[in-house]
Design a protein around this motif. Structure first.
Motif, short mmCIF file in Angstrom:
data_model
loop_
_atom_site.label_atom_id
_atom_site.label_comp_id
_atom_site.label_asym_id
_atom_site.label_seq_id
_atom_site.Cartn_x
_atom_site.Cartn_y
_atom_site.Cartn_z
N THR A 32 0.86 -1.19 0.00
CA THR A 32 0.00 0.00 0.00
C THR A 32 0.89 1.23 0.00
O THR A 32 2.03 1.18 0.47
N ASP B 185 -8.71 -2.13 4.57
CA ASP B 185 -7.64 -1.13 4.65
C ASP B 185 -7.97 -0.13 5.75
O ASP B 185 -9.02 0.51 5.73
N CYS C 32 -12.93 1.13 3.63
CA CYS C 32 -12.23 0.88 2.38
C CYS C 32 -11.75 -0.56 2.29
O CYS C 32 -11.33 -1.16 3.29
N SER D 91 -8.93 -2.67 -0.11
CA SER D 91 -7.90 -2.68 -1.14
C SER D 91 -8.05 -3.97 -1.93
O SER D 91 -8.18 -5.05 -1.34
N HIS E 96 -3.73 -2.42 -8.39
CA HIS E 96 -4.21 -2.09 -7.05
C HIS E 96 -5.35 -1.09 -7.18
O HIS E 96 -5.16 0.02 -7.67
N GLN F 249 -9.16 0.39 -5.11
CA GLN F 249 -9.79 0.52 -3.80
C GLN F 249 -11.30 0.74 -3.97
O GLN F 249 -11.73 1.43 -4.89
N VAL G 197 -4.88 2.86 -7.88
CA VAL G 197 -4.44 3.73 -6.78
C VAL G 197 -3.26 4.57 -7.25
O VAL G 197 -2.32 4.08 -7.88
#
Length: 610
Positions: free
Chosen positions: A368, A399, A408, A410, A449, A451, A542
């Protein structure tokens, strides 16, 4: 001018054209005439390529590789999946049929000793304590706090199987079950069930020569493997269990999974914990042997498939690491010398030294941009098994950014090509000194990645559907008008099949739901439950730079990010109090949503046709 129709083209040229088409194009061409349909029915590779490109989840047996199906089976399944996907991506997906199952279920406790006082103390919530749904939306397997295994047929609501195990009962306040179970759904009519029960046994039942100390055999974790036969039947649904093996385990699993001949599990840690990183074990139940695995990180979760299994490990630096272990071909393992114990023996605690047949294919760090903010105890390994084909693995992890606050998920999508040799399943890139640590971890395995920031006023977290592309959430609207009480209690027919066609054969009419009846003035007022869905396709990747902006406000950012996806409200008509929902499960392949309530009532909502 000479006009040439599509079916007049040479077969080679036509097949080359079809190779550039998606599923929709292939389906359209196959419906032109019999000649073109027969041509496409001869080339399975066209359908496989198009299905992989579209990431369709087909209504087919989950344990078989897609290459085992005929082109006609793939075509029919793709057509059904396209129609389901079209409905689910509408602004308001249409409810095509539904079943309302009233508590107590028909046949409940009929196969058990009714004189057993424990059964009368089970509440509805205790009865559905642990459950797994069949991908076809027709069956649900439950294990109660009194250790009763039940299989419920969701089209009729009938309890088709009940079996209580002679094991230690679970106290209502216990956090660890004495049963852990998993199901490998092999098709509409068969499944393989793995259960670990903590059995009452005395020292006299321990076989001579057992390596285990008899004094420790009183309460023993016992792995039992069953072949389950599922028969919807023309009159009443019937489910039968056929025990395949029984083995002693050294430690009770906290989490386990089964596929084919392998059972993978994470050992329990401290007694009061439900999940926690611990040792991963792999057991070949048909041979009755533990497998010596490569050195794996302590894990919180495993997921097992026919040719491999996944483990979600925790590194010493508190990084979340996906580890992939490959299985040998079944014939290669079964051709080895037989196990030292018969498959039904008790007290096995050995590992065979065949670790070279189970190589570690990859260890993938999930990064992250804000450091170690992922919460591994709230994670899901999502994967749609298709066999030895190009595919992907998705990991959903909760997350946390501000203390215990989280709104959230991920989502990490890791591409893999299981058609290649094991060493090439994952394409690895070298370290780039010009990139950050976060960017290098993503680059190494081509990880995407994304979210999902949740909408405000949810009744529960959004949850991923098994393949990891779709997610579902639910809430209660404010100031919902109270529903009108039904004119009378529902009949048995309405209870089992609450949707009947009107005289004009038009829209289905929902039967009365007893939970719509308002009780005393002091009782909570039922409100309409709202269910929503969407997919992660349109969510942006992300951007690490956004998190590094001066005065970055995660709360404000989350509100903005939650507006990036639409609320596709599933058509439903369920009224209940806000705390009534026990679980919501969605089976992607069949387009079925199963809503289980603390009252025991079950709503089965279908958004695809059989």
């Amino acid at each position: 001018m000479v006009t040439i129709t599509l079916d007049q083209l040479p077969s080679g040229l036509l097949l080359e054209i079809c190779g550039y088409l998606g599923v929709d194009g292939l389906l359209a061409i196959s419906q032109v005439n019999r000649l073109l349909r027969d041509l496409l029915s001869s080339f399975k590779s066209l359908w496989l390529h198009a299905i992989f490109q579209r990431e369709l989840v087909l209504p087919l047996a989950s344990h078989r590789p897609l290459i085992d199906f005929t082109p006609d089976e793939l075509r029919a399944a793709a057509l059904s999946s396209i129609r389901k996907e079209g409905n689910l991506m509408r602004d308001k997906p249409t409810l095509l049929s539904a079943t309302y199952i009233h508590w107590p279920y028909p046949g409940l406790n009929s196969q058990l000793d009714r004189r057993d006082p424990d059964l009368h103390s089970e509440s509805p919530e205790d009865t559905i304590w642990m459950h797994l749904c069949h991908p076809n939306g027709e069956w649900v397997f439950t294990v109660s706090k009194m250790n009763v295994l039940r299989v419920i047929h969701l089209s009729t609501g009938i309890v088709a199987l009940e079996e209580r195990h002679d094991i230690i009962p679970v106290t209502l306040g216990a956090s660890i079950p004495y049963i852990a179970f998993a199901v490998d759904f092999m098709g509409d009519q068969e499944a393989m069930l793995a259960m670990v029960v903590t059995a009452h046994r005395d020292a006299s039942s321990v076989p001579e020569g057992s390596t285990n100390d008899p004094s420790t055999q009183i309460n023993t974790p016992m792995l039992r493997v069953f072949l389950v036969k599922l028969d919807a039947g023309s009159n009443l649904p019937i489910v039968t269990l056929h025990e395949q093996a029984q083995h002693c385990l050294p430690i009770t699993p906290a989490h386990l999974d089964i596929a084919g001949d392998h059972v993978a599990y994470v050992e329990s840690t401290e007694e009061e914990k439900w999940y926690g990183e611990s040792t991963v074990r792999l057991f070949h139940w048909r041979r009755g042997e533990f497998i010596d695995l490569p050195s794996l990180l302590p894990s919180v979760q495993v997921s097992t498939f026919q040719e491999y299994f996944f483990s979600l490990g925790i590194s010493p630096e508190h990084e979340i690491v996906l580890q992939v272990v490959a299985f040998p071909p079944r014939d290669a393992l079964m051709s080895l010398s037989p196990p030292p114990h018969p498959s039904t023996s008790i007290g096995i605690d050995k590992s065979v030294d065949i670790s070279s047949l189970y190589p570690l294919a990859a260890s993938v760090v999930l990064p992250t941009p804000t450091g170690p903010t992922l919460e591994p105890t709230h994670a899901a390994i999502c994967h749609y098994y298709t066999g030895q084909n190009p595919n992907c693995i998705r990991i959903w992890i909760r997350d946390h950014y501000v203390g215990e606050w989280s709104a959230c998920w991920s989502i990490f999508t890791i591409p893999a090509d299981f058609s290649k040799p094991i060493s090439q399943w994952f394409h690895e890139e070298s370290f780039d000194p010009g990139l950050s640590v976060y960017q290098n971890h993503l680059r190494r395995f081509s990880i995407r990645h994304q979210q999902v920031f949740e909408k405000a006023n949810l009744s529960h977290w959004a949850v991923p559907v098994a393949p990891g592309r779709r997610f579902i959430w639910w809430s209660h609207p404010q100031n919902t008008p109270e529903p009108s009480p039904p004119p009378s209690s529902p009949t048995l027919t309405e209870t089992l099949d609450p949707f009947s066609q009107g005289d004009d054969g038009g829209s289905p009419v929902e039967a009365s739901d007893p939970m719509q009846v308002q009780g005393s003035s002091n009782a909570p007022v039922p409100t309409r439950l709202l269910f929503f869905t969407n997919v992660i396709d349109g969510l942006p990747l992300v951007d690490e730079n956004e998190y590094k902006q001066p005065n970055f406000d995660i709360l404000q950012y989350s509100d903005q990010a939650a507006g990036r996806y639409a609320e596709l409200e599933l058509e439903a008509s369920i009224y209940d109090i806000p705390s009534s929902v026990y679980s919501v499960d969605m089976e992607e392949s069949s387009g079925t949503v199963i809503v289980m309530r603390t009252s025991g009532h079950i709503n089965v909502l279908r958004y695809a046709r059989s």
